[in-house]
Each structure stands twice: as structure tokens, then as C-alpha cells.
Scaffold this motif. Structure first.
Motif, PDB file in Angstrom:
ATOM      1  N   SER A   1       0.837  -1.195   0.000  1.00 53.69           N
ATOM      2  CA  SER A   1       0.000   0.000   0.000  1.00 53.69           C
ATOM      3  C   SER A   1       0.872   1.245   0.000  1.00 53.69           C
ATOM      4  CB  SER A   1      -0.897  -0.010   1.238  1.00 53.69           C
ATOM      5  OG  SER A   1      -1.269   1.302   1.565  1.00 53.69           O
TER       6      SER A   1
ATOM      7  N   GLN B   1       0.040   4.310   0.670  1.00 59.13           N
ATOM      8  CA  GLN B   1      -0.246   5.218   1.793  1.00 59.13           C
ATOM      9  C   GLN B   1       0.491   4.786   3.049  1.00 59.13           C
ATOM     10  OE1 GLN B   1      -2.256   4.016  -0.317  1.00 59.13           O
ATOM     11  NE2 GLN B   1      -3.763   5.517  -1.007  1.00 59.13           N
ATOM     12  N   ILE B   2       0.517   3.480   3.287  1.00 55.72           N
ATOM     13  CA  ILE B   2       1.171   2.999   4.509  1.00 55.72           C
ATOM     14  C   ILE B   2       2.663   3.284   4.445  1.00 55.72           C
ATOM     15  CG2 ILE B   2       1.732   0.958   5.866  1.00 55.72           C
ATOM     16  CD1 ILE B   2      -0.988  -0.134   5.243  1.00 55.72           C
TER      17      ILE B   2
ATOM     18  N   ARG C   1       3.187   6.965   5.092  1.00 57.21           N
ATOM     19  CA  ARG C   1       2.975   7.314   6.499  1.00 57.21           C
ATOM     20  C   ARG C   1       4.157   6.868   7.352  1.00 57.21           C
ATOM     21  NH1 ARG C   1      -2.422   4.642   7.360  1.00 57.21           N
ATOM     22  NH2 ARG C   1      -3.247   5.212   5.317  1.00 57.21           N
TER      23      ARG C   1
ATOM     24  N   ASP D   1      -6.639   1.954  -0.935  1.00 57.82           N
ATOM     25  CA  ASP D   1      -5.314   1.659  -0.406  1.00 57.82           C
ATOM     26  C   ASP D   1      -4.472   0.820  -1.349  1.00 57.82           C
ATOM     27  OD1 ASP D   1      -5.438   1.304   3.235  1.00 57.82           O
ATOM     28  OD2 ASP D   1      -5.124   3.003   1.888  1.00 57.82           O
ATOM     29  N   HIS D   2      -5.111  -0.098  -2.068  1.00 61.79           N
ATOM     30  CA  HIS D   2      -4.318  -1.086  -2.796  1.00 61.79           C
ATOM     31  C   HIS D   2      -4.577  -1.106  -4.284  1.00 61.79           C
ATOM     32  CE1 HIS D   2      -4.497  -2.762   1.371  1.00 61.79           C
ATOM     33  NE2 HIS D   2      -3.212  -2.750   1.133  1.00 61.79           N
TER      34      HIS D   2
END
Lengths: 156, 730
Positions: free
Chosen positions: A127, A129-130, A133, B234-235
Motif C-alpha cells: 500500500s 499510503q502505509i 505514512r 489503499d491497494h
């Protein structure tokens, strides 16, 4: 698994090298030489895949930088292209419209981002975004740490 | 002031250096400063110094003096220093350096740190450069983290476990249970790590593979969830939900379904679903389809699914994107053996790819085309391959030439077609063919007696236009020497005959002899051919005589020797000349790998004569018979007389080299002293006899004498070895 990732300019100057297996300095230098020669010799609209010894070489050019990934023979080459693209996206998000100079002057950040995305020759986090972050949080931790030092030094 | 400024200033200074020498100067100064800083006590700028050193290292300069600083920085309580310290460890330390052991303790401590980012640094470094000892030390810690931590750490621990298993295979057992339970997690990163770990464990151990087959339904569930789920921000990548995880799961399913009916059945529906529903307009969709196809073709899938998979590959072949065409051909190459007919259907597209601009695509198309050649399509395929040969990139030429030769040999529809094809290859790519092409072609021509006239005409014409391709010139000279009389009759059934006189033919041979383009062995061919013509022509024998005597003083030793011998043939042995130079007989065709014990006795190269005056060694027959020696692997008895036995065993060292071991034993009642072996070989072969183990054979076979002989074939051999020996019995 992936064996190595190299970033180099159109003139063959190395901007980043990540090795996922243990190798001697000599072997690393030889691989760098071979990769830069092979990739820079390719025609503009050629296939992005090559065979080199027992590895598949997947490369892509983004602006003035070549991203070159050496993967083992059972890896999916098309996915390797996606991995390269994902890394470029992560760099772009972090630096904002990333260019080669960003990677030159902030090479350690490029490594930190890579280390949040890939590990041990495999993808670590799928991901975007992860990963972003995690990098932000690590950077903040580093900032706190440094400002602490400043306080101690300046104010005793 | 940003902490990176000192680093960036240094980088700017290095980049502004205009020459390599200036850059070296700047770097030397900086390194000296860095070294000085390292020696100082703790200061806030330590991380900058190490970062500077790492930059210098990336430019290719030595940086080993930073290794201890990395160790110190890793042990620091400050995160900024740890971060750079660990980066330095990954760049400068690898398991071969002694300093790497020193960080084991720091890593151990950091793995249990309360801050997950510090744990993450330790995990990352361990997975990057952990040696086997470090892995053994820290494996229990990793296992603990696999079970009880947050998802951020779990996913990293999983990949760390993968590294540990790669380094120390036995530790796989330790992680099996944890890996199983990780599959049930929701977090994609953790599931991905778990799938990678399980893949690694299954690849290493077949028992573990058996146990993990039970996870197939779970994996199918997860995949289904990904394929039919709605948009997940997210993916999502171009409409595909987490393609990285999808591909990884497909790969694991491939390993679990291989050779197992039950597992393959369980995943059949899913694979069909993925194959039909995945959007193939973008690379990422094609990546998933590609992996699906690979899985379908590798497991025991039902035939409908297999057909679907091959059709997807066929669609890939027509894709505009070169990358897709390339991987389609790579996959088709893998199944051309098993699903030959399915791949044959796409032969046309594959052959078209031979004309692609891209070198990688061309290479794949060549390999696949060669695999698709069969008796029914040989003529059309050969046309394509020959036209490819004339325009292909130089690095592919010798592969193409060998491929064409093999195909021609297996499927030639007629002798004439076979000869034509080989001649075509020699004219187009003569410099890239292998050495044995010349003798092979000569053998083929000799054996096709009905086409001698045709062949010699074709070769004569080829020689008139171009004498630079050595293999072609050699074969042409040989042919003209053997069948020159057929040229002079002015008749030929198969092709337009030439109207030449003897002088023209001799002119051509002389041109080859004198040309600077001819290699020494080619000139040898030309000289011998000229000599042979002396028995086949009637008027110009004197011209041949003068050519031969001129070359008697040639600087090239081989040519000189030949010329002198031919001269002698004219002068002293003229009565034998016709017999010596008559037509060669049909050569026995023996294929490689043919082990025939009887043939070795006919072509003996060893002669042993205890106690008698020297006798010339057996004449060795034609090269083709000799080649059978190359294929003999067993030990053969070559001489057995008067109680003395000599055996010969061969070991093939390389394509042109062979080690022969001669073993002699004596079963008589008395010792034989002064025993030696004699060997002679044909001109195309070179012999190196090593020193024998001894020169006396004790009685009653109590000990043996062995001698090693190295045999090489060279086209331009210049000496013939004849060792004359006289053994004496006591």
C-alpha cells in the motif's frame, strides 16, 4: 527474489545501489559496469527485459535516470516493471515532482524509502499510503531527536 | 539549520569539480575531515559524517574506515544516529566483514525496543546482511515478533524470517506454525509477507509443502476477495486490487498445485475466473494474467483451462507492447515441448517476430522458431530462417547457423535441398559457423554421389564471386579437387553447366592460394586440390608441377611440407600418383554418442611391438571414423598378444579435446623392460603424450604401466607425431 536494484544516470553515474544478497566489492563493481553498459546501449523503444547470466534484468527510464532491477528467473517481469513504477511513485510523493537532483542530494532518504517498500529482495508493503505514512513518522522521530540535541547543545 | 546541509554542501563541492583529479582531491580532503571527526568524542554531527562517507562510497571510493563508526552509531540511543548507522551497516558491512558480528548485540536489543521504528531498522538490517550465525542467534526473537506485535512489525518479521530460512535452511521448521496463522490476518502487508514465507518454506522442504497444501482453500478465498472486491483506495493499481499480492498468491498456488490433482482441482475455478475477468489493457493487468497463465500451465489443470491459457499467450503475441510479446514467447518456449500443437498454431506470429526491431524479441523468436521446425513445415520455416540469418544482429548469427544446420540435418526433404541450405548458410554467415561444419559438409557431399556434378558447379560459381568466407572456400577447394573433372566435361543435369578450361579452374585455385584473405588451412586445402587435379586433367599437368615446386620453399611450414611431399610424388613415385590421388570412398557416417566397441579396433592408433624392429603404425582411416573415438566412453582392449595387454579408455574434455589413458599389463612369467608405446594420428589431430608411469612391466600382472595421451583436433595441424620406440624384453 530480487538480487539488486541500481539507479544510474544517462552518463552511467551511479545514484543508488541496493544489494539484496551478499557479494564482494569486486562482484558488485562488475555488475554495475555490466548493467550500465548493457542498459545504456539499448535502443529507445526496445523491450524492457534482458537476459544476463542466470538473471532477468528489468529496466526502465524515468526522465534522466535508469532504474535497473536484477531478478531471479522465476520472477514475473511485468510485475518487476510495476515495482519500479511503484518506487518512482513513492519518491515522487515524498519529494514532490522528484527529479534526479533530489535523489543525488538526498540519497539517504531514497534509501530509507526503498527500505520501507522492499526488504530482503521481496516486497514489504503493497500500500502506497502505509509506506508514505511510515516514512513521515520516521522523519518526525528523527526531527524530534535532532531538536533535542539542539536544545542540549544550545542551552546546556 | 537543516541537518543535511553539511552533507549537501559536500555533494555540491564534489559535483563542481571539473576533472576526475579535482574530484579525487576534494574527496581526499573530505575523507580526512571525516576520519578526524570519527576520532573525536560524541558530537551532534556524527550522522552527517557517516552520511558523507556513504555518499563517497557510492561514488566508488574506499570507505572501510567507516565500519567501526557504523557499529558505534547503531549502539547510540538517538534515532537519527541509529538510522544512518544501520544504513551504513547495510552498505559497508556484509557478512564477510568481521565487524558485522559486532552489531548482533545491538540488533538484538533493538528488536525488543519499545519504538516500532527502531525495531524496524533492526529487522531491515538483519534481512539485508544477516549472516548465518546472526540468523541462528536471532531466529527465536523473530519468531516471537511474528506472533505478538503489530502488523507493521509482523510484515517485516515475516520477510526477515524468509532471509533466515534462506541462510539457514533448518530453521524453517521454527516458522511454519507462525506462517500459517499469519495468513488469516487482514493487513495486506502481513498476508503478503506470510505468502512469501510459505513459498520459501515449501520450496525448500517437500514435507512442509505437503502440510501447506491444506492452505489452498484459504488462498483461493483471499484471491477471490481481491478479484471481486470493489475499489479499494489503499491497494488499487489501475483497477486491479493489490496486484502484487495477487501475483504472489498465484505463484504459491502454482507450487502447491504442481503434481497434485486435488490441489489443482481446488484452484481450477479461481484461475478461470482470474483469467477471464482481469482487465488486460494495462501492464499491471497483464502481469496478473501472465502469472495466471504460468500457474495454469504448470499445475494439473483441465484441458479447457489449458486451452484458455495458451489462447491468452496467443493474444499476448499480437499485443503492440514489445514487453508483452517478449514474455509471451518466453512462456511459449517453456511449453513447446509439452503442448507442441497448441504452440504451432501461433507459428506465423512467432515467425513475424523475427523481423521485430528489438534484439530481445528477436532472440526469443529465434529460439521458439527453431523449436517449432518440423518435417511438415521445414521448407517454409527454412526460408524464414535463412532470410533472418542475412539480416540478424551479429550476436545471434552463430546460434542461428547451428540451429539451421540441426534442423536441416533432421528434416531435410532431399539431399539437394540439404546441400543448398548449407551452402546458403556458408555464403551468408561463413565466419560464424562451428569448426566441424567443414568436415560434416564434406562428408555429406561425398555421400551424395548423384549430386557431385551439381555440387561442384555450385561451389565453383560461389568461389568465383567471393573467396573471403573460409569454410566455404575450404569446401569448394576440396570439391574442385575431387570432382574437377566433372566441371570440365561441360555437362550437368541438375544445373547450368559452366564452360571452362583447365586453366580457368587452376586459376581459381591459385587465386585462393595467393590471396591474403585465405587462412593457412584454406591454402592447404587449395594446394591439395591442385595436386589432386593432376590426375583428373590431361593438358596442364606441368602447370600443377610448377605450382607444387614453388610452394616447396614456402615460409608456411605446413604448406612447404605438403608441397615437398607432392613434389616427391611427381618425381619419385609417379607410378603411385594415380592411386594415391584417386576419389575418396564413401565415408562411414557415425553420429555423435555412438558407442561402438568394434569400430575402435579398425581405427587403432596405438601399436605395441615388444622386441621387434620398428614398424610403421597402422594407417588411420578417415576423420569420420576417428570421431567415433570421441564417443567411446568405456575401456577397450586394443592389443592382446604374447601375454601383453593394452587397454585404452577415453574421457572427453572438451569439444575438440580428449584424454586417452593407455594401460599396459604383462601376464607372462618374465618382466618386460624398456617397454614404450607408439602412436600415430591423422593430420587433423594433434597428440601430446605425457610421460609414462614407468618403462618396465613386471611379470604376472603385479603392476601396470599407464600413460596419458591428450588428443586434440585442430583444423590447421602442422605436424604429425610419430613416436618411434623400441621395447626390449629381458
Amino acid at each position: 527474489m530480487m538480487r539488486f536494484m541500481l539507479l544510474f544516470s544517462r552518463q552511467g553515474k551511479l545514484r543508488l545501489q541496493k544489494w539484496f544478497t551478499s557479494m564482494s566489492e569486486r562482484e558488485k563493481k562488475k555488475i554495475i559496469r555490466d548493467m550500465t553498459t548493457m542498459v545504456l546501449a539499448r535502443q529507445p523503444r526496445s523491450c524492457n527485459f534482458m537476459q544476463w547470466k542466470d538473471l532477468k534484468i528489468v529496466y526502465k527510464r524515468y526522465a534522466s535516470l535508469y532504474f535497473c532491477l536484477g531478478v531471479e528467473s522465476q520472477e514475473n517481469e511485468l510485475l518487476a516493471l510495476e515495482i519500479i513504477h511503484r518506487y518512482v511513485e513513492l519518491l515522487d510523493k515524498y519529494f514532490g515532482n522528484v527529479c534526479e537532483l533530489d535523489i543525488i542530494f538526498n540519497f539517504e532518504k531514497a534509501y530509507f524509502i526503498l527500505d520501507e517498500f522492499l526488504m530482503g529482495g521481496e516486497i514489504q508493503e503493497t500500500s502506497k499510503q502505509i509506506v508514505n505514512r511510515s516514512i513521515e513518522a520516521s522523519d518526525m522521530l528523527q526531527e524530534d531527536d535532532i531538536s533535542e540535541w539542539y536544545e542540549v547543545e544550545l542551552f546546556g | 539549520m537543516s541537518p543535511s546541509v553539511p552533507l549537501q554542501e559536500m555533494i555540491r563541492a564534489i559535483r563542481s569539480a571539473r576533472t576526475q583529479c579535482e574530484e579525487r582531491g576534494v574527496i581526499q580532503r573530505e575523507c580526512a575531515a571525516i576520519r578526524a571527526q570519527f576520532r573525536q568524542a560524541d558530537n551532534g554531527g556524527r550522522s552527517h559524517n557517516l552520511a558523507k562517507l556513504l555518499y563517497v562510497h557510492m561514488l566508488g571510493y574506499p570507505a572501510h574506515f567507516g565500519q567501526m563508526e557504523c557499529v558505534r552509531m547503531i549502539a547510540s540511543p538517538r534515532y537519527s544516529e541509529k538510522r544512518v548507522g544501520y544504513l551504513g551497516a547495510m552498505m559497508l558491512l556484509d557478512e564477510k566483514q568481521d565487524a558485522s558480528l559486532l552489531i548482533t548485540n545491538s540488533i538484538k536489543n533493538d528488536l525488543s525496543n519499545s519504538n516500532q521504528y527502531i525495531q524496524s531498522l533492526a529487522l531491515c538490517t538483519l534481512a539485508c546482511m544477516g549472516s548465518a550465525e546472526m540468523c541462528r542467534d536471532l531466529a527465536p526473537e523473530i519468531d516471537r515478533l511474528l506472533r505478538a506485535s503489530n502488523s507493521y512489525i509482523k510484515k517485516k518479521a515475516a520477510l526477515c524470517a524468509v532471509h533466515i530460512v534462506r541462510k539457514v535452511h533448518d530453521l524453517g521448521e521454527l516458522f511454519t506454525k507462525a506462517a500459517r496463522s499469519l495468513l488469516t490476518e487482514k493487513n495486506h502487508g502481513v498476508v503478503h509477507g506470510a505468502v512469501v514465507l510459505i513459498t520459501e518454506l515449501c520450496e525448500r522442504n517437500s514435507e512442509t509443502l505437503e502440510r501447506f497444501r491444506k492452505t489452498v482453500p484459504d488462498l483461493v478465498q483471499i484471491m477471490k476477495g481481491l478479484v471481486i472486491s470493489g475499489y479499494s483506495p489503499d491497494h488499487d493499481v489501475a483497477g486491479i486490487s493489490d496486484p502484487f499480492l495477487q501475483v504472489r498468491i498465484l505463484r504459491l498456488l502454482r507450487i502447491l498445485g504442481r503434481n497434485n490433482e486435488a490441489a489443482s482441482d481446488a484452484m481450477n475455478d479461481l484461475l478461470a475466473q482470474v483469467a477471464t475477468n482481469t482487465d488486460s489493457t494495462k501492464t499491471v493487468g497483464n502481469a496478473v494474467l501472465y502469472e495466471t497463465v504460468l500457474t495454469v500451465l504448470d499445475i494439473k489443470s483441465e484441458s479447457g483451462l489449458r486451452v484458455l491459457a495458451v489462447n491468452i499467450l496467443g493474444r499476448f503475441l499480437l499485443n503492440n507492447d514489445r514487453n508483452i510479446r517478449y514474455i509471451a514467447m518466453t512462456s511459449l518456449q517453456k511449453i513447446v515441448g509439452t503442448d507442441h500443437n497448441a504452440v504451432q498454431r501461433h507459428r506465423g506470429t512467432i515467425v513475424d517476430c523475427l523481423k521485430d526491431q528489438d534484439a530481445s524479441v528477436k532472440r526469443r523468436a529465434l529460439e521458439l522458431s527453431l523449436a517449432l521446425v518440423s518435417a511438415s513445415n521445414i521448407r517454409s520455416m527454412m526460408k524464414e530462417l535463412l532470410s533472418f540469418l542475412s539480416s540478424c544482429p551479429p550476436e545471434l548469427r552463430s546460434q542461428t547457423a547451428s540451429g539451421i544446420f540441426n534442423a536441416a540435418e533432421r528434416y531435410a526433404p532431399s539431399q539437394r535441398w540439404h546441400i543448398d541450405t548449407i551452402l546458403h548458410v556458408l555464403t551468408t554467415a561463413g565466419g560464424d559457423v562451428r569448426d566441424e561444419t567443414v568436415p560434416n559438409l564434406i562428408q555429406l557431399i561425398t555421400n551424395t554421389s548423384e549430386l557431385h556434378c551439381y555440387t561442384v558447379h555450385k561451389l565453383y560459381r560461389a568461389l568465383l564471386s567471393d573467396i573471403s568466407q573460409q569454410p566455404l572456400v575450404q569446401v569448394a577447394c576440396w570439391c574442385i579437387g575431387e570432382y574437377g573433372d566433372l566441371l570440365l566435361t561441360g555437362e550437368c543435369q541438375e544445373t547450368e553447366p559452366v564452360q571452362v578450361t583447365e586453366d580457368y579452374v587452376l586459376d581459381v585455385l591459385e587465386t585462393v592460394l595467393q590471396s591474403h584473405m585465405s587462412s593457412p588451412s584454406t591454402r592447404g586445402f587449395a594446394l591439395t586440390a591442385t595436386m589432386k587435379l593432376s590426375t583428373r586433367i590431361t593438358e596442364n599437368v606441368d602447370r600443377i608441377r610448377s605450382i607444387v615446386s614453388i610452394y616447396g620453399s614456402c615460409i608456411d611450414v605446413e604448406l612447404q611440407q605438403r608441397a615437398v611431399e607432392y613434389n616427391a610424388l611427381f618425381k619419385k613415385y609417379d607410378h603411385m600418383r594415380a592411386a594415391v590421388l584417386e576419389r575418396m570412398p564413401v565415408i562411414e557416417k557415425n553420429s555423435q554418442g555412438h558407442t561402438n566397441g568394434e569400430t575402435i579396433k579398425e581405427s587403432q592408433t596405438v601399436k605395441v611391438k615388444p622386441g621387434e624392429p620398428q614398424q610403421p603404425a597402422n594407417q588411420v582411416q578417415a576423420n569420420a571414423a576417428f570421431y567415433t573415438v570421441f564417443s567411446i566412453v568405456a575401456t577397450v582392449t586394443v592389443y592382446e598378444k604374447d601375454g601383453v595387454t593394452v587397454t585404452l579408455s577415453c574421457e572427453k574434455q572438451s569439444d575438440s579435446g580428449l584424454t586417452v589413458t593407455l594401460t599396459a599389463s604383462n601376464s607372462t612369467e618374465s618382466d618386460i623392460r624398456g617397454f614404450t608405446l607408439q602412436a600415430a594420428v591423422p593430420k587433423s589431430v594433434q597428440l601430446h603424450m605425457k610421460a609414462p608411469s614407468g618403462d618396465s612391466l613386471p611379470a604376472r600382472g603385479t603392476a601396470k604401466v599407464t600413460q596419458m595421451v591428450l588428443v586434440f583436433t585442430f583444423a590447421d595441424m602442422s605436424e604429425v607425431y610419430e613416436t618411434k620406440v623400441s621395447p626390449v624384453t629381458s
